[in-house]
Scaffold this motif. Structure first.
Motif, PDB file in Angstrom:
ATOM      1  N   VAL A 284       0.921  -1.222  -0.172  1.00  0.00           N
ATOM      2  CA  VAL A 284      -0.125   0.012  -0.022  1.00  0.00           C
ATOM      3  C   VAL A 284       1.000   1.354  -0.025  1.00  0.00           C
ATOM      4  O   VAL A 284       2.113   1.070   0.273  1.00  0.00           O
ATOM      5  N   LEU A 285       0.390   2.530  -0.485  1.00  0.00           N
ATOM      6  CA  LEU A 285       1.058   3.721  -0.329  1.00  0.00           C
ATOM      7  C   LEU A 285       0.956   4.095   0.849  1.00  0.00           C
ATOM      8  O   LEU A 285      -0.345   4.085   1.606  1.00  0.00           O
ATOM      9  N   THR A 286       2.062   5.102   1.671  1.00  0.00           N
ATOM     10  CA  THR A 286       1.914   5.422   2.787  1.00  0.00           C
ATOM     11  C   THR A 286       2.622   6.713   3.069  1.00  0.00           C
ATOM     12  O   THR A 286       3.557   7.136   2.055  1.00  0.00           O
ATOM     13  N   VAL A 287       2.285   7.348   4.045  1.00  0.00           N
ATOM     14  CA  VAL A 287       2.802   8.802   4.174  1.00  0.00           C
ATOM     15  C   VAL A 287       2.928   8.932   5.570  1.00  0.00           C
ATOM     16  O   VAL A 287       2.257   8.428   6.323  1.00  0.00           O
ATOM     17  N   PRO A 288       3.752   9.680   6.015  1.00  0.00           N
ATOM     18  CA  PRO A 288       3.902   9.898   7.348  1.00  0.00           C
ATOM     19  C   PRO A 288       2.351  10.482   8.152  1.00  0.00           C
ATOM     20  O   PRO A 288       1.806  11.310   7.201  1.00  0.00           O
ATOM     21  N   VAL A 289       2.150  10.203   9.205  1.00  0.00           N
ATOM     22  CA  VAL A 289       0.766  10.727   9.791  1.00  0.00           C
ATOM     23  C   VAL A 289       0.709  12.162   9.716  1.00  0.00           C
ATOM     24  O   VAL A 289      -0.318  12.976   9.403  1.00  0.00           O
ATOM     25  N   ALA A 290       1.829  12.940  10.132  1.00  0.00           N
ATOM     26  CA  ALA A 290       1.911  14.422  10.122  1.00  0.00           C
ATOM     27  C   ALA A 290       1.638  14.995   8.876  1.00  0.00           C
ATOM     28  O   ALA A 290       1.533  16.214   8.788  1.00  0.00           O
TER      29      ALA A 290
ATOM     30  N   VAL B 230       0.374   6.223   7.588  1.00  0.00           N
ATOM     31  CA  VAL B 230      -1.003   6.058   7.380  1.00  0.00           C
ATOM     32  C   VAL B 230      -0.982   5.536   5.818  1.00  0.00           C
ATOM     33  O   VAL B 230      -0.265   6.037   5.143  1.00  0.00           O
ATOM     34  N   GLU B 231      -1.880   4.655   5.797  1.00  0.00           N
ATOM     35  CA  GLU B 231      -2.308   4.181   4.401  1.00  0.00           C
ATOM     36  C   GLU B 231      -3.118   5.249   3.752  1.00  0.00           C
ATOM     37  O   GLU B 231      -4.106   5.500   4.258  1.00  0.00           O
ATOM     38  N   VAL B 232      -2.741   5.440   2.479  1.00  0.00           N
ATOM     39  CA  VAL B 232      -3.308   6.515   1.632  1.00  0.00           C
ATOM     40  C   VAL B 232      -3.643   6.027   0.360  1.00  0.00           C
ATOM     41  O   VAL B 232      -2.921   5.061  -0.358  1.00  0.00           O
ATOM     42  N   GLY B 233      -4.682   6.391  -0.249  1.00  0.00           N
ATOM     43  CA  GLY B 233      -4.961   6.395  -1.587  1.00  0.00           C
ATOM     44  C   GLY B 233      -5.754   7.306  -2.426  1.00  0.00           C
ATOM     45  O   GLY B 233      -6.159   8.424  -1.739  1.00  0.00           O
ATOM     46  N   GLY B 234      -5.671   7.279  -3.570  1.00  0.00           N
ATOM     47  CA  GLY B 234      -6.297   8.604  -4.390  1.00  0.00           C
ATOM     48  C   GLY B 234      -5.664   8.479  -5.903  1.00  0.00           C
ATOM     49  O   GLY B 234      -4.679   8.075  -6.108  1.00  0.00           O
ATOM     50  N   PRO B 235      -6.656   9.051  -6.814  1.00  0.00           N
ATOM     51  CA  PRO B 235      -5.976   8.942  -8.178  1.00  0.00           C
ATOM     52  C   PRO B 235      -4.877   9.718  -8.712  1.00  0.00           C
ATOM     53  O   PRO B 235      -4.183   9.454  -9.444  1.00  0.00           O
ATOM     54  N   ASP B 236      -4.481  10.839  -7.651  1.00  0.00           N
ATOM     55  CA  ASP B 236      -3.502  11.450  -8.035  1.00  0.00           C
ATOM     56  C   ASP B 236      -2.066  11.141  -7.228  1.00  0.00           C
ATOM     57  O   ASP B 236      -1.074  11.734  -7.417  1.00  0.00           O
TER      58      ASP B 236
ATOM     59  N   ILE C 190      -2.798  20.872  -3.042  1.00  0.00           N
ATOM     60  CA  ILE C 190      -3.511  19.947  -2.022  1.00  0.00           C
ATOM     61  C   ILE C 190      -4.114  18.780  -2.994  1.00  0.00           C
ATOM     62  O   ILE C 190      -4.953  19.122  -3.731  1.00  0.00           O
ATOM     63  N   VAL C 191      -3.813  17.619  -2.444  1.00  0.00           N
ATOM     64  CA  VAL C 191      -4.493  16.424  -3.247  1.00  0.00           C
ATOM     65  C   VAL C 191      -5.455  15.541  -2.036  1.00  0.00           C
ATOM     66  O   VAL C 191      -4.832  15.514  -1.058  1.00  0.00           O
ATOM     67  N   ALA C 192      -6.661  15.376  -2.294  1.00  0.00           N
ATOM     68  CA  ALA C 192      -7.527  14.935  -1.474  1.00  0.00           C
ATOM     69  C   ALA C 192      -7.014  13.210  -1.404  1.00  0.00           C
ATOM     70  O   ALA C 192      -6.760  12.808  -2.445  1.00  0.00           O
ATOM     71  N   VAL C 193      -7.020  12.693  -0.395  1.00  0.00           N
ATOM     72  CA  VAL C 193      -6.812  11.347  -0.287  1.00  0.00           C
ATOM     73  C   VAL C 193      -7.738  10.613   0.749  1.00  0.00           C
ATOM     74  O   VAL C 193      -8.338  11.112   1.610  1.00  0.00           O
ATOM     75  N   THR C 194      -7.834   9.171   0.354  1.00  0.00           N
ATOM     76  CA  THR C 194      -8.377   8.288   1.367  1.00  0.00           C
ATOM     77  C   THR C 194      -7.527   7.754   2.334  1.00  0.00           C
ATOM     78  O   THR C 194      -6.464   7.580   1.975  1.00  0.00           O
ATOM     79  N   THR C 195      -7.803   7.485   3.539  1.00  0.00           N
ATOM     80  CA  THR C 195      -7.209   6.921   4.518  1.00  0.00           C
ATOM     81  C   THR C 195      -7.424   5.565   4.755  1.00  0.00           C
ATOM     82  O   THR C 195      -8.586   5.143   4.852  1.00  0.00           O
ATOM     83  N   GLY C 196      -6.391   4.721   5.386  1.00  0.00           N
ATOM     84  CA  GLY C 196      -6.634   3.271   5.711  1.00  0.00           C
ATOM     85  C   GLY C 196      -5.996   3.211   7.161  1.00  0.00           C
ATOM     86  O   GLY C 196      -6.233   3.941   8.035  1.00  0.00           O
ATOM     87  N   LEU C 197      -5.150   2.189   7.343  1.00  0.00           N
ATOM     88  CA  LEU C 197      -4.452   1.769   8.234  1.00  0.00           C
ATOM     89  C   LEU C 197      -3.455   2.633   9.050  1.00  0.00           C
ATOM     90  O   LEU C 197      -2.716   3.312   8.132  1.00  0.00           O
ATOM     91  N   PHE C 198      -3.574   2.860  10.150  1.00  0.00           N
ATOM     92  CA  PHE C 198      -2.471   3.859  10.819  1.00  0.00           C
ATOM     93  C   PHE C 198      -1.709   2.921  11.689  1.00  0.00           C
ATOM     94  O   PHE C 198      -2.254   2.147  12.419  1.00  0.00           O
ATOM     95  N   ALA C 199      -0.380   3.072  11.481  1.00  0.00           N
ATOM     96  CA  ALA C 199       0.437   2.277  12.248  1.00  0.00           C
ATOM     97  C   ALA C 199       1.820   2.702  12.124  1.00  0.00           C
ATOM     98  O   ALA C 199       2.355   3.117  11.129  1.00  0.00           O
ATOM     99  N   ALA C 200       2.742   2.517  13.246  1.00  0.00           N
ATOM    100  CA  ALA C 200       4.264   2.778  13.063  1.00  0.00           C
ATOM    101  C   ALA C 200       4.294   4.437  12.697  1.00  0.00           C
ATOM    102  O   ALA C 200       5.331   4.433  12.080  1.00  0.00           O
ATOM    103  N   GLY C 201       3.387   5.238  12.778  1.00  0.00           N
ATOM    104  CA  GLY C 201       3.969   6.511  12.676  1.00  0.00           C
ATOM    105  C   GLY C 201       3.350   7.037  10.887  1.00  0.00           C
ATOM    106  O   GLY C 201       3.559   8.079  10.792  1.00  0.00           O
TER     107      GLY C 201
ATOM    108  N   TYR D 109      -9.521  14.021   4.152  1.00  0.00           N
ATOM    109  CA  TYR D 109      -8.107  14.449   4.428  1.00  0.00           C
ATOM    110  C   TYR D 109      -7.364  14.644   3.526  1.00  0.00           C
ATOM    111  O   TYR D 109      -7.650  14.020   1.929  1.00  0.00           O
ATOM    112  N   GLY D 110      -6.254  15.321   2.973  1.00  0.00           N
ATOM    113  CA  GLY D 110      -5.429  15.508   1.776  1.00  0.00           C
ATOM    114  C   GLY D 110      -4.082  15.737   2.247  1.00  0.00           C
ATOM    115  O   GLY D 110      -3.634  15.473   3.508  1.00  0.00           O
ATOM    116  N   VAL D 111      -3.231  15.603   1.324  1.00  0.00           N
ATOM    117  CA  VAL D 111      -1.669  15.801   1.479  1.00  0.00           C
ATOM    118  C   VAL D 111      -1.271  16.996   0.515  1.00  0.00           C
ATOM    119  O   VAL D 111      -2.068  17.277  -0.374  1.00  0.00           O
ATOM    120  N   GLU D 112      -0.272  17.823   0.901  1.00  0.00           N
ATOM    121  CA  GLU D 112       0.422  18.810   0.101  1.00  0.00           C
ATOM    122  C   GLU D 112       1.367  18.240  -0.907  1.00  0.00           C
ATOM    123  O   GLU D 112       2.696  17.749  -0.502  1.00  0.00           O
TER     124      GLU D 112
END
Length: 360
Positions: free
Chosen positions: A302-308, A343-349, A330-341, A318-321
């Motif tokens: 899965v794709l992940t980014v830091p929770v921060a 978060v799982e993210v998804g989105g067409p962009d 700013i790109v909107a994302v869907t979130t999944g599992l949070f773990a070890a700092g 939620y989104g990410v910059e």
């Protein structure tokens, strides 16, 4: 049960971290963020991170105790003098003497329902059926194993009492038997031979006979305690063995008196028992501290980014910059599992390797 405190070594990120991250995000969006998909101000974020593709695991490692499982206490139900006790480490099986009061044995039988009344002809109930199953397992016959205590049951009980050297009354006092799920191993002896005992006084403690790992979890970590779940156990010498959650139950640790004379509050814990797949690897250890790793959830590839890196969007979600070519959006994302700092993210962009903004 002796109170213990577990030391959390790896903390899975959950709702509390998300709240903290969101609190910082709102301020960030307020002084530079824009609506999703539009260009932002030329000033870039104070720090950046990379979108990575990985297996994200919500895992937590805690201290466990290798031993024989949950310790339970056998308390006297009869008043008298303790005249016989087993040695610590003794294994007692069905029909065996656990201890003796006034030179009469208190006998171990198998079952989940504690003895709570005198069994005698005319009674019916699940406690009767449980006792009769034990009586049959000990080789006594001439009665039907059901939930009725009949005259035939009483005759078989007299034979059993004769074998034990007890008065042949045909009645069974609740203080004469102790029920456990299987054979037990004597753990410790709070009482001594010759002690006068009263009902409710601790006589001995016992455990099961299988080598097990016991872990105490905070109630907030109850998600980890799924019966049948696979766990990892690391022994004191660094050897890793596979384990499985055999049981999980809620326990109340009673408070004790503090140094100021005030009692500590009772605490609710989740006591987890873990069985080990290869008991031979436990050879040489009687009791020892071990590390137990629980895996509550796992998301492969899965794709992940830091929770921060998450931003709270004004329209919700939620989104990410995303930072590209010296500019950001700013790109909107869907979130999944949070773990070890992370978060799982998804989105067409979103693709692996993108650069996203982070707070300082």
């Amino acid at each position: 049960m002796t109170a213990r405190r577990t030391r959390v070594r790896v903390v899975a990120v959950g709702a509390a971290v998300l709240v903290a991250a969101t609190a910082g995000v709102v301020a960030a969006v307020g002084f530079g963020g824009t609506d999703r998909g539009t260009a932002s101000a030329d000033s870039g974020p104070p720090a950046t991170a990379t979108v990575t593709r990985q297996t994200l695991t919500d895992a937590q490692t805690v201290d466990g105790e290798l031993g024989y499982g949950t310790t339970r206490t056998a308390t006297a139900r009869l008043a008298g003098t303790i005249t016989a006790l087993p040695e610590a480490g003794t294994v007692v099986k069905r029909g065996g003497r656990l201890y003796a009061v006034d030179n009469d044995p208190v006998v171990l039988l198998y079952g989940a329902l504690p003895a709570y009344r005198v069994l005698e002809p005319g009674l019916e109930g699940s406690d009767v059926a449980q006792f009769e199953r034990n009586l049959r397992a000990l080789g006594h016959t001439g009665f039907t194993v059901d939930d009725e205590y009949t005259g035939s049951t009483a005759d078989a009980v007299r034979e059993w009492q004769e074998d034990l050297g007890l008065p042949e009354t045909g009645r069974v006092e609740p203080g004469r038997i102790v029920y456990a799920g299987d054979a037990v191993r004597v753990e410790s002896l709070p009482a001594s031979t010759g002690d006068a005992v009263q009902p409710g006084q601790a006589v001995l403690t016992y455990t099961g006979t299988s080598r097990l790992v016991t872990v105490e979890l905070d109630v907030d970590d109850q998600r980890l305690a799924k019966e049948g779940a696979t766990v990892g156990v690391v022994l004191p010498d660094g050897t890793s063995v596979d384990g499985r959650v055999a049981s999980a139950e809620t326990v109340i640790e009673t408070g004790s008196g503090g140094g100021s004379g005030q009692s500590e509050e009772a605490q609710t814990k989740i006591e987890v028992t873990v069985s080990v797949a290869d008991p031979a690897k436990l050879t040489g250890y009687d009791r020892a501290s071990v590390d137990v790793t629980f895996t509550a959830a796992e998301r492969p590839d899965v794709l992940t980014v830091p929770v921060a890196a998450l931003l709270a969007l004004a329209e919700g979600g939620y989104g990410v910059e995303v930072v590209e070519g010296g500019r950001s959006r700013i790109v909107a994302v869907t979130t999944g599992l949070f773990a070890a700092g992370r978060v799982e993210v998804g989105g067409p962009d979103l693709v692996e390797g993108l650069t996203v903004g982070m707070p300082a």
